[in-house]
Write a protein that holds these residues in place. Sequence first.
Motif, PDB file in Angstrom:
ATOM      1  N   GLU A  56       0.846  -1.186   0.000  1.00  0.00           N
ATOM      2  CA  GLU A  56       0.000   0.000   0.000  1.00  0.00           C
ATOM      3  C   GLU A  56       0.881   1.236   0.000  1.00  0.00           C
ATOM      4  O   GLU A  56       1.923   1.257   0.646  1.00  0.00           O
ATOM      5  CB  GLU A  56      -0.911   0.001   1.224  1.00  0.00           C
ATOM      6  CG  GLU A  56      -1.926  -1.113   1.192  1.00  0.00           C
ATOM      7  CD  GLU A  56      -2.986  -0.962   2.264  1.00  0.00           C
ATOM      8  OE1 GLU A  56      -3.166   0.161   2.767  1.00  0.00           O
ATOM      9  OE2 GLU A  56      -3.629  -1.966   2.573  1.00  0.00           O
ATOM     10  N   PRO A  57       0.464   2.268  -0.723  1.00  0.00           N
ATOM     11  CA  PRO A  57       1.273   3.485  -0.754  1.00  0.00           C
ATOM     12  C   PRO A  57       1.295   4.166   0.606  1.00  0.00           C
ATOM     13  O   PRO A  57       0.407   3.965   1.438  1.00  0.00           O
ATOM     14  CB  PRO A  57       0.582   4.364  -1.797  1.00  0.00           C
ATOM     15  CG  PRO A  57      -0.812   3.851  -1.864  1.00  0.00           C
ATOM     16  CD  PRO A  57      -0.735   2.381  -1.528  1.00  0.00           C
ATOM     17  N   TYR A  58       2.304   4.987   0.810  1.00  0.00           N
ATOM     18  CA  TYR A  58       2.454   5.724   2.063  1.00  0.00           C
ATOM     19  C   TYR A  58       1.283   6.689   2.222  1.00  0.00           C
ATOM     20  O   TYR A  58       0.899   7.374   1.278  1.00  0.00           O
ATOM     21  CB  TYR A  58       3.769   6.504   2.057  1.00  0.00           C
ATOM     22  CG  TYR A  58       3.931   7.410   3.242  1.00  0.00           C
ATOM     23  CD1 TYR A  58       4.277   6.895   4.481  1.00  0.00           C
ATOM     24  CD2 TYR A  58       3.712   8.775   3.137  1.00  0.00           C
ATOM     25  CE1 TYR A  58       4.409   7.719   5.577  1.00  0.00           C
ATOM     26  CE2 TYR A  58       3.842   9.606   4.213  1.00  0.00           C
ATOM     27  CZ  TYR A  58       4.193   9.079   5.439  1.00  0.00           C
ATOM     28  OH  TYR A  58       4.324   9.895   6.521  1.00  0.00           O
ATOM     29  N   LYS A  59       0.720   6.727   3.425  1.00  0.00           N
ATOM     30  CA  LYS A  59      -0.385   7.647   3.708  1.00  0.00           C
ATOM     31  C   LYS A  59       0.080   8.684   4.712  1.00  0.00           C
ATOM     32  O   LYS A  59       0.762   8.361   5.684  1.00  0.00           O
ATOM     33  CB  LYS A  59      -1.581   6.900   4.301  1.00  0.00           C
ATOM     34  CG  LYS A  59      -2.314   6.041   3.315  1.00  0.00           C
ATOM     35  CD  LYS A  59      -3.544   5.461   3.974  1.00  0.00           C
ATOM     36  CE  LYS A  59      -4.267   4.524   3.063  1.00  0.00           C
ATOM     37  NZ  LYS A  59      -5.439   3.950   3.723  1.00  0.00           N
ATOM     38  N   THR A  60      -0.336   9.907   4.492  1.00  0.00           N
ATOM     39  CA  THR A  60      -0.038  10.977   5.433  1.00  0.00           C
ATOM     40  C   THR A  60      -1.032  10.927   6.591  1.00  0.00           C
ATOM     41  O   THR A  60      -2.056  10.238   6.519  1.00  0.00           O
ATOM     42  CB  THR A  60      -0.141  12.351   4.744  1.00  0.00           C
ATOM     43  OG1 THR A  60      -1.496  12.545   4.323  1.00  0.00           O
ATOM     44  CG2 THR A  60       0.798  12.440   3.555  1.00  0.00           C
ATOM     45  N   HIS A  61      -0.735  11.694   7.619  1.00  0.00           N
ATOM     46  CA  HIS A  61      -1.644  11.781   8.755  1.00  0.00           C
ATOM     47  C   HIS A  61      -3.003  12.319   8.300  1.00  0.00           C
ATOM     48  O   HIS A  61      -4.054  11.829   8.728  1.00  0.00           O
ATOM     49  CB  HIS A  61      -1.047  12.676   9.833  1.00  0.00           C
ATOM     50  CG  HIS A  61      -1.956  12.914  10.990  1.00  0.00           C
ATOM     51  ND1 HIS A  61      -2.272  11.932  11.898  1.00  0.00           N
ATOM     52  CD2 HIS A  61      -2.659  14.011  11.374  1.00  0.00           C
ATOM     53  CE1 HIS A  61      -3.115  12.418  12.800  1.00  0.00           C
ATOM     54  NE2 HIS A  61      -3.354  13.669  12.507  1.00  0.00           N
ATOM     55  N   LEU A  62      -2.975  13.290   7.401  1.00  0.00           N
ATOM     56  CA  LEU A  62      -4.217  13.877   6.908  1.00  0.00           C
ATOM     57  C   LEU A  62      -5.066  12.840   6.173  1.00  0.00           C
ATOM     58  O   LEU A  62      -6.291  12.823   6.299  1.00  0.00           O
ATOM     59  CB  LEU A  62      -3.923  15.067   5.991  1.00  0.00           C
ATOM     60  CG  LEU A  62      -5.123  15.802   5.431  1.00  0.00           C
ATOM     61  CD1 LEU A  62      -5.992  16.373   6.550  1.00  0.00           C
ATOM     62  CD2 LEU A  62      -4.679  16.905   4.486  1.00  0.00           C
ATOM     63  N   ALA A  63      -4.423  11.945   5.431  1.00  0.00           N
ATOM     64  CA  ALA A  63      -5.171  10.912   4.712  1.00  0.00           C
ATOM     65  C   ALA A  63      -5.887   9.985   5.691  1.00  0.00           C
ATOM     66  O   ALA A  63      -7.042   9.594   5.465  1.00  0.00           O
ATOM     67  CB  ALA A  63      -4.237  10.112   3.817  1.00  0.00           C
ATOM     68  N   TYR A  64      -5.223   9.629   6.794  1.00  0.00           N
ATOM     69  CA  TYR A  64      -5.864   8.786   7.804  1.00  0.00           C
ATOM     70  C   TYR A  64      -7.028   9.524   8.477  1.00  0.00           C
ATOM     71  O   TYR A  64      -8.063   8.932   8.761  1.00  0.00           O
ATOM     72  CB  TYR A  64      -4.856   8.329   8.856  1.00  0.00           C
ATOM     73  CG  TYR A  64      -3.969   7.210   8.383  1.00  0.00           C
ATOM     74  CD1 TYR A  64      -4.474   5.931   8.172  1.00  0.00           C
ATOM     75  CD2 TYR A  64      -2.626   7.426   8.146  1.00  0.00           C
ATOM     76  CE1 TYR A  64      -3.672   4.897   7.735  1.00  0.00           C
ATOM     77  CE2 TYR A  64      -1.808   6.393   7.712  1.00  0.00           C
ATOM     78  CZ  TYR A  64      -2.334   5.141   7.512  1.00  0.00           C
ATOM     79  OH  TYR A  64      -1.544   4.122   7.084  1.00  0.00           O
ATOM     80  N   VAL A  65      -6.854  10.818   8.744  1.00  0.00           N
ATOM     81  CA  VAL A  65      -7.926  11.604   9.359  1.00  0.00           C
ATOM     82  C   VAL A  65      -9.128  11.666   8.415  1.00  0.00           C
ATOM     83  O   VAL A  65     -10.268  11.508   8.833  1.00  0.00           O
ATOM     84  CB  VAL A  65      -7.428  13.020   9.719  1.00  0.00           C
ATOM     85  CG1 VAL A  65      -8.583  13.926  10.121  1.00  0.00           C
ATOM     86  CG2 VAL A  65      -6.412  12.939  10.849  1.00  0.00           C
ATOM     87  N   LYS A  66      -8.875  11.860   7.119  1.00  0.00           N
ATOM     88  CA  LYS A  66      -9.973  11.946   6.150  1.00  0.00           C
ATOM     89  C   LYS A  66     -10.714  10.620   6.008  1.00  0.00           C
ATOM     90  O   LYS A  66     -11.879  10.606   5.622  1.00  0.00           O
ATOM     91  CB  LYS A  66      -9.444  12.411   4.797  1.00  0.00           C
ATOM     92  CG  LYS A  66      -9.105  13.891   4.791  1.00  0.00           C
ATOM     93  CD  LYS A  66      -8.677  14.342   3.416  1.00  0.00           C
ATOM     94  CE  LYS A  66      -8.454  15.835   3.402  1.00  0.00           C
ATOM     95  NZ  LYS A  66      -8.108  16.308   2.061  1.00  0.00           N
ATOM     96  N   GLU A  67     -10.037   9.505   6.321  1.00  0.00           N
ATOM     97  CA  GLU A  67     -10.733   8.212   6.307  1.00  0.00           C
ATOM     98  C   GLU A  67     -11.734   8.113   7.450  1.00  0.00           C
ATOM     99  O   GLU A  67     -12.767   7.479   7.324  1.00  0.00           O
ATOM    100  CB  GLU A  67      -9.724   7.061   6.427  1.00  0.00           C
ATOM    101  CG  GLU A  67      -8.962   6.770   5.173  1.00  0.00           C
ATOM    102  CD  GLU A  67      -8.001   5.612   5.348  1.00  0.00           C
ATOM    103  OE1 GLU A  67      -7.943   5.019   6.447  1.00  0.00           O
ATOM    104  OE2 GLU A  67      -7.297   5.295   4.387  1.00  0.00           O
TER     105      GLU A  67
END
Length: 115
Positions: A78-89
């Motif tokens: 899986e590609p690297y996810k930023t903190h913001l990407a996890y929050v948006k999930e």
Amino acid sequence: MGSGNAIRGSRVGAGPMGEAERGEAAPRVRVPFWCANMHETRPSFASDAAVPEFWDCPRCGLPAGQDQNNPPAPPRNEPYKTHLAYVKERRSDKDGAAILAEALERLRTSPRTIY
């Protein structure tokens, strides 16, 4: 005149290491494994040991299995996810706007502290 070294010409671990000192070697069996790139590796195992289902290919690092016609699939990275990407999930845009409005309201109503 000599240097006084009594073990000159030998190395650590040197000496007669035959079967008598080490004991007898366990009977071995070589098991073939194939990866998705069709690399074959044949590690040896003690004949009474449990053979693992998968083995890492020493050439490419992919998992290898014992079925040549159906090797295990490469792992999905899986590609690297930023903190913001996890929050948006976890939060919708509507939830984010409500949290931001609440925080801004708290800042507006709190007493100002000047440093």
